[in-house]
Motif scaffolding. Structure first.
Motif, mmCIF file in Angstrom:
data_model
loop_
_atom_site.group_PDB
_atom_site.id
_atom_site.type_symbol
_atom_site.label_atom_id
_atom_site.label_comp_id
_atom_site.label_asym_id
_atom_site.label_seq_id
_atom_site.Cartn_x
_atom_site.Cartn_y
_atom_site.Cartn_z
ATOM 1 N N ARG A 43 0.828 -1.210 0.000
ATOM 2 C CA ARG A 43 0.000 0.000 0.000
ATOM 3 C C ARG A 43 0.859 1.256 0.000
ATOM 4 O O ARG A 43 0.502 2.261 -0.602
ATOM 5 C CB ARG A 43 -0.968 -0.031 1.185
ATOM 6 C CG ARG A 43 -2.061 -1.087 1.021
ATOM 7 C CD ARG A 43 -3.190 -0.967 2.034
ATOM 8 N NE ARG A 43 -2.770 -0.872 3.409
ATOM 9 C CZ ARG A 43 -2.607 -1.902 4.232
ATOM 10 N NH1 ARG A 43 -2.814 -3.129 3.814
ATOM 11 N NH2 ARG A 43 -2.239 -1.710 5.484
ATOM 12 N N ILE A 44 2.018 1.210 0.667
ATOM 13 C CA ILE A 44 2.936 2.360 0.642
ATOM 14 C C ILE A 44 3.451 2.566 -0.780
ATOM 15 O O ILE A 44 3.429 3.675 -1.303
ATOM 16 C CB ILE A 44 4.094 2.159 1.644
ATOM 17 C CG1 ILE A 44 3.604 2.354 3.077
ATOM 18 C CG2 ILE A 44 5.257 3.113 1.330
ATOM 19 C CD1 ILE A 44 4.620 1.990 4.158
ATOM 20 N N GLU A 45 3.927 1.486 -1.433
ATOM 21 C CA GLU A 45 4.482 1.594 -2.782
ATOM 22 C C GLU A 45 3.448 2.072 -3.798
ATOM 23 O O GLU A 45 3.774 2.780 -4.734
ATOM 24 C CB GLU A 45 5.064 0.257 -3.237
ATOM 25 C CG GLU A 45 6.373 -0.098 -2.588
ATOM 26 C CD GLU A 45 6.977 -1.390 -3.140
ATOM 27 O OE1 GLU A 45 6.403 -1.979 -4.084
ATOM 28 O OE2 GLU A 45 8.034 -1.795 -2.623
ATOM 29 N N THR A 46 2.203 1.669 -3.631
ATOM 30 C CA THR A 46 1.171 2.016 -4.606
ATOM 31 C C THR A 46 0.438 3.314 -4.287
ATOM 32 O O THR A 46 -0.424 3.742 -5.061
ATOM 33 C CB THR A 46 0.130 0.885 -4.728
ATOM 34 O OG1 THR A 46 -0.462 0.661 -3.445
ATOM 35 C CG2 THR A 46 0.776 -0.390 -5.253
ATOM 36 N N GLY A 47 0.768 3.938 -3.155
ATOM 37 C CA GLY A 47 0.143 5.212 -2.819
ATOM 38 C C GLY A 47 -1.188 5.082 -2.123
ATOM 39 O O GLY A 47 -1.917 6.059 -1.969
ATOM 40 N N HIS A 48 -1.535 3.879 -1.678
ATOM 41 C CA HIS A 48 -2.801 3.676 -0.982
ATOM 42 C C HIS A 48 -2.667 3.824 0.530
ATOM 43 O O HIS A 48 -3.615 3.570 1.272
ATOM 44 C CB HIS A 48 -3.375 2.293 -1.326
ATOM 45 C CG HIS A 48 -3.791 2.202 -2.755
ATOM 46 N ND1 HIS A 48 -3.011 1.608 -3.719
ATOM 47 C CD2 HIS A 48 -4.884 2.669 -3.396
ATOM 48 C CE1 HIS A 48 -3.613 1.702 -4.877
ATOM 49 N NE2 HIS A 48 -4.752 2.344 -4.718
ATOM 50 N N ARG A 49 -1.473 4.199 0.973
ATOM 51 C CA ARG A 49 -1.258 4.436 2.401
ATOM 52 C C ARG A 49 -0.236 5.547 2.551
ATOM 53 O O ARG A 49 0.764 5.587 1.844
ATOM 54 C CB ARG A 49 -0.745 3.160 3.073
ATOM 55 C CG ARG A 49 -0.501 3.332 4.553
ATOM 56 C CD ARG A 49 0.101 2.071 5.156
ATOM 57 N NE ARG A 49 0.392 2.289 6.542
ATOM 58 C CZ ARG A 49 -0.235 1.695 7.536
ATOM 59 N NH1 ARG A 49 -1.186 0.827 7.285
ATOM 60 N NH2 ARG A 49 0.094 1.951 8.781
ATOM 61 N N ARG A 50 -0.475 6.436 3.495
ATOM 62 C CA ARG A 50 0.495 7.493 3.800
ATOM 63 C C ARG A 50 1.720 6.871 4.444
ATOM 64 O O ARG A 50 1.625 5.872 5.149
ATOM 65 C CB ARG A 50 -0.113 8.537 4.723
ATOM 66 C CG ARG A 50 -1.227 9.328 4.055
ATOM 67 C CD ARG A 50 -1.691 10.448 4.950
ATOM 68 N NE ARG A 50 -0.635 11.404 5.173
ATOM 69 C CZ ARG A 50 -0.495 12.551 4.522
ATOM 70 N NH1 ARG A 50 -1.361 12.872 3.594
ATOM 71 N NH2 ARG A 50 0.480 13.367 4.800
ATOM 72 N N ILE A 51 2.873 7.475 4.213
ATOM 73 C CA ILE A 51 4.110 6.973 4.795
ATOM 74 C C ILE A 51 4.441 7.835 6.006
ATOM 75 O O ILE A 51 4.588 9.051 5.890
ATOM 76 C CB ILE A 51 5.285 7.062 3.795
ATOM 77 C CG1 ILE A 51 4.929 6.443 2.463
ATOM 78 C CG2 ILE A 51 6.528 6.408 4.380
ATOM 79 C CD1 ILE A 51 5.966 6.697 1.374
ATOM 80 N N SER A 52 4.584 7.198 7.163
ATOM 81 C CA SER A 52 4.989 7.952 8.347
ATOM 82 C C SER A 52 6.511 8.039 8.378
ATOM 83 O O SER A 52 7.209 7.240 7.751
ATOM 84 C CB SER A 52 4.469 7.273 9.620
ATOM 85 O OG SER A 52 5.133 6.049 9.825
ATOM 86 N N LEU A 53 7.022 9.008 9.106
ATOM 87 C CA LEU A 53 8.468 9.208 9.190
ATOM 88 C C LEU A 53 9.168 7.986 9.783
ATOM 89 O O LEU A 53 10.217 7.570 9.292
ATOM 90 C CB LEU A 53 8.787 10.461 10.010
ATOM 91 C CG LEU A 53 10.253 10.848 10.103
ATOM 92 C CD1 LEU A 53 10.839 11.060 8.711
ATOM 93 C CD2 LEU A 53 10.415 12.108 10.938
ATOM 94 N N ASP A 54 8.570 7.386 10.805
ATOM 95 C CA ASP A 54 9.218 6.214 11.400
ATOM 96 C C ASP A 54 9.244 5.035 10.428
ATOM 97 O O ASP A 54 10.212 4.286 10.362
ATOM 98 C CB ASP A 54 8.583 5.827 12.739
ATOM 99 C CG ASP A 54 7.105 5.517 12.657
ATOM 100 O OD1 ASP A 54 6.431 6.056 11.767
ATOM 101 O OD2 ASP A 54 6.616 4.723 13.492
ATOM 102 N N GLN A 55 8.177 4.887 9.604
ATOM 103 C CA GLN A 55 8.183 3.836 8.583
ATOM 104 C C GLN A 55 9.239 4.119 7.525
ATOM 105 O O GLN A 55 9.967 3.221 7.104
ATOM 106 C CB GLN A 55 6.817 3.731 7.909
ATOM 107 C CG GLN A 55 5.737 3.146 8.780
ATOM 108 C CD GLN A 55 4.379 3.242 8.137
ATOM 109 O OE1 GLN A 55 4.093 4.172 7.382
ATOM 110 N NE2 GLN A 55 3.519 2.272 8.441
ATOM 111 N N LEU A 56 9.332 5.364 7.097
ATOM 112 C CA LEU A 56 10.295 5.743 6.074
ATOM 113 C C LEU A 56 11.722 5.503 6.549
ATOM 114 O O LEU A 56 12.570 5.021 5.793
ATOM 115 C CB LEU A 56 10.090 7.214 5.694
ATOM 116 C CG LEU A 56 10.665 7.693 4.388
ATOM 117 C CD1 LEU A 56 10.194 6.844 3.220
ATOM 118 C CD2 LEU A 56 10.280 9.144 4.149
ATOM 119 N N THR A 57 11.981 5.768 7.809
ATOM 120 C CA THR A 57 13.312 5.562 8.375
ATOM 121 C C THR A 57 13.702 4.091 8.357
ATOM 122 O O THR A 57 14.798 3.735 7.921
ATOM 123 C CB THR A 57 13.369 6.121 9.818
ATOM 124 O OG1 THR A 57 13.027 7.505 9.788
ATOM 125 C CG2 THR A 57 14.754 5.959 10.412
#
Length: 189
Positions: A43-57
């Protein structure tokens, strides 16, 4: 400003997917390395979920890159580096990085560029190319840039990229960091 943020968000998602694919990892492989579920990563890769900073890290760390490289601006105002000619000294120079951890290679390119954006590669670092003869088609994401003999280009390899010949062979000198060397100079497969 919203448009610029949306563009960066999309670019970060493409970088995550591109790095994952270059590493040969499935969603399950990346999920195991960053302690997120495969469905969350999808969902992150396809844009169906927002990415939080902790996830991005944790995603950046799992992919072997930095948060800075993942969110680096997609600005490519300085992609084409035009030569500076000093007629008095008879010298033409290109201002390139002085990083000692680089590989310089002369290349002859005869194949056309990748046919689709899906075929473009992503890896940490920067690439530099100097065109000796011919015209190179440099693909940067959705952009198609012609780089002619006597010109050089510098670009972030976190932008999906690839290149090929335009109307005949191209000879170039490529300057690659360790990641670029592995990607562009790998033995024939």
């Amino acid at each position: 400003m919203r448009q610029e943020g949306e563009d960066l968000d999309g670019l970060v998602r493409k970088r995550i997917r591109g790095l994952r694919l270059v590493l040969g990892w499935s969603l399950d492989d990346l999920a195991a390395r960053c302690y997120l579920s495969p469905s969350t990563l999808s969902r992150i890769e396809t844009g169906h979920r927002r990415i939080s900073l902790d996830q991005l890290t944790v995603i950046a760390r799992a992919l072997g890159t930095t948060l800075d490289q993942l969110v680096e601006s997609a600005s490519d105002d300085d992609v084409v580096i035009r030569p500076r000619h000093d007629a008095k000294r008879g010298v033409t120079t290109w201002s390139l990085s002085r990083d000692p951890a680089i590989t310089v290679a002369k290349m002859r390119v005869t194949k056309p560029p990748p046919a689709s954006v899906a075929e473009l590669k992503v890896h940490p670092g920067k690439d530099w190319i100097i065109i000796l003869s011919g015209v190179l088609v440099l693909m940067l994401g959705e952009r198609r840039i012609l780089v002619e003999a006597g010109q050089a280009a510098e670009f972030s390899t976190m932008i999906p990229h690839g290149f090929g010949a335009h109307d005949g062979p191209v000879e170039l000198i490529g300057i690659f960091d360790p990641e670029g060397r592995r990607t562009h100079l790998r033995s024939g497969r």
